[in-house]
Write an enzyme that holds these catalytic residues in place. Structure first.
Site, PDB file in Angstrom:
ATOM      1  CE  LYS A   1      -6.100  -1.003   4.925  1.00 62.32           C
ATOM      2  NZ  LYS A   1      -7.285  -1.174   3.967  1.00 62.32           N
TER       3      LYS A   1
ATOM      4  CG  HIS B   1      -5.288   0.792  -4.118  1.00 66.26           C
ATOM      5  ND1 HIS B   1      -3.997   0.953  -2.621  1.00 66.26           N
ATOM      6  CD2 HIS B   1      -6.274  -0.306  -3.897  1.00 66.26           C
ATOM      7  CE1 HIS B   1      -5.049   0.075  -2.234  1.00 66.26           C
ATOM      8  NE2 HIS B   1      -6.033  -0.740  -3.212  1.00 66.26           N
TER       9      HIS B   1
ATOM     10  NE  ARG C   1      -3.923  -2.235   2.559  1.00 65.94           N
ATOM     11  CZ  ARG C   1      -3.070  -3.536   3.333  1.00 65.94           C
ATOM     12  NH1 ARG C   1      -1.544  -3.768   4.236  1.00 65.94           N
ATOM     13  NH2 ARG C   1      -3.680  -4.609   3.603  1.00 65.94           N
TER      14      ARG C   1
ATOM     15  CE1 TYR D   1      -6.906  -6.928  -6.692  1.00 71.04           C
ATOM     16  CE2 TYR D   1      -6.984  -7.686  -4.747  1.00 71.04           C
ATOM     17  CZ  TYR D   1      -7.083  -6.853  -5.986  1.00 71.04           C
ATOM     18  OH  TYR D   1      -6.700  -5.347  -4.956  1.00 71.04           O
TER      19      TYR D   1
ATOM     20  CG  HIS E   1      -6.065  -8.890   1.274  1.00 75.55           C
ATOM     21  ND1 HIS E   1      -6.410  -8.795  -0.481  1.00 75.55           N
ATOM     22  CD2 HIS E   1      -5.895  -7.103   1.115  1.00 75.55           C
ATOM     23  CE1 HIS E   1      -6.595  -8.406  -0.843  1.00 75.55           C
ATOM     24  NE2 HIS E   1      -6.579  -6.704  -0.013  1.00 75.55           N
TER      25      HIS E   1
ATOM     26  NE  ARG F   1      -3.716  -3.442  -2.018  1.00 75.12           N
ATOM     27  CZ  ARG F   1      -2.846  -4.204  -0.595  1.00 75.12           C
ATOM     28  NH1 ARG F   1      -1.079  -4.190  -0.336  1.00 75.12           N
ATOM     29  NH2 ARG F   1      -3.563  -4.660  -0.433  1.00 75.12           N
TER      30      ARG F   1
END
Length: 300
Positions: free
Chosen positions: A173, A246, A149, A281, A272, A249
């Site tokens: 995150k 983004h 990110r 995806y 994730h 990514r």
């Protein structure tokens, strides 16, 4: 006035201390709560415990009348459900008025990405030898090589790059750590940048800045600056697409899956928490297969 300063602040502290939410997530939560609070005040509601289902319905009506996107409405309701759930746990409210509110179905938009030949075209536009050219080349190579990110990229230190085994340490995150491999192209670009371009940029500051990517004054390159730089570089290409940083990514994940990578491996690389987030995806790759089929099969 609702007791917003106290209740919201307690919830924010919970997000930061217990949930380890990022500053951006916390900011979104706070914004959603303040928006709801202001609307309740207009209705004459003086306490969060006085909010009834009728008030919630009026709030939802307001959101739809103002034509908020379904994704935004879903986020706001999810925020308020978590907010009330927290205060219910702390025994400040008896019931969570958002428990039985159904979230609107999200729009199933596939993420934008570049095809491999388009990525090559983007790299071809970064062939300069100025310090900022070397920085931008290393920046793009690293983003594409790792799928990290932009927020993770802005926090990178030089020591986070391990040239001996070709990995980068990332803090994602929720303060979740992970190590991601870096390909040879990116490693070469980063090495050149550190020992040449970055060294020249570093001379412009008196600070002992160890961040990997520097601005033209020698300070840390902020997240906003990275987005601006990447957007500018993308706009300089002749690609007939509207792109965001983004999307690099998204391209990283799509290209891995197109070339046979395991979905769970891609999940780990992207950082994730849930596999379902990565599964979007697989829809992209199916669309790609369908396009190829239509273009090349004689009876498609």
């Amino acid at each position: 006035m609702l007791q917003k300063s106290n209740w919201i602040q307690l919830f924010i502290q919970y997000l930061q201390m217990e949930k380890n939410c990022s500053i951006h997530t916390v900011r979104n939560y706070e914004g959603d709560l303040l928006h709801f609070t202001h609307f309740m005040e207009k209705l004459g509601v003086v306490c969060y415990t006085d909010v009834l289902s009728d008030h919630v319905k009026k709030y939802l009506t307001e959101l739809f009348e103002k034509k908020y996107a379904r994704k935004t409405v879903s986020r706001k309701i999810s925020t308020l459900r978590s907010f009330y759930s927290f205060h219910q746990r702390e025994e400040r409210v008896k019931d969570n008025v958002f428990t039985f509110i159904h979230l609107p179905k999200s729009e199933h938009k596939l993420p934008n990405f570049l095809y491999e030949e388009e990525m090559n075209h983007l790299f071809e536009g970064l062939s300069g030898h100025r310090p900022i050219d070397q920085r931008d080349r290393a920046l793009l190579e690293l983003l594409y090589a790792t799928g990290m990110r932009v927020s993770e990229c802005s926090q990178l230190l030089i020591e986070h790059i391990d040239f001996s085994i070709g990995t980068v340490y990332l803090m994602g995150k929720g303060q979740k750590e992970r190590y991601v491999p870096i390909g040879s192209y990116a490693l070469d670009s980063i090495y050149t940048y550190i020992h040449n371009g970055r060294a020249q940029l570093f001379k412009k500051t008196k600070d002992s800045n160890q961040h990997l990517f520097l601005n033209y004054r020698g300070g840390r390159l902020s997240e906003r600056s990275i987005r601006t730089i990447m957007q500018k570089r993308m706009d300089q290409t002749a690609l007939q697409k509207k792109l965001r940083p983004h999307d690099i990514r998204h391209s990283f994940a799509t290209h891995l899956l197109n070339n046979g990578a395991d979905l769970r491996v891609v999940q780990e690389l992207l950082g994730h928490e849930h596999l379902s987030t990565t599964q979007i995806y697989t829809h992209v790759t199916k669309e790609r297969l369908r396009d190829v089929y239509k273009q090349h099969h004689p009876r498609a």
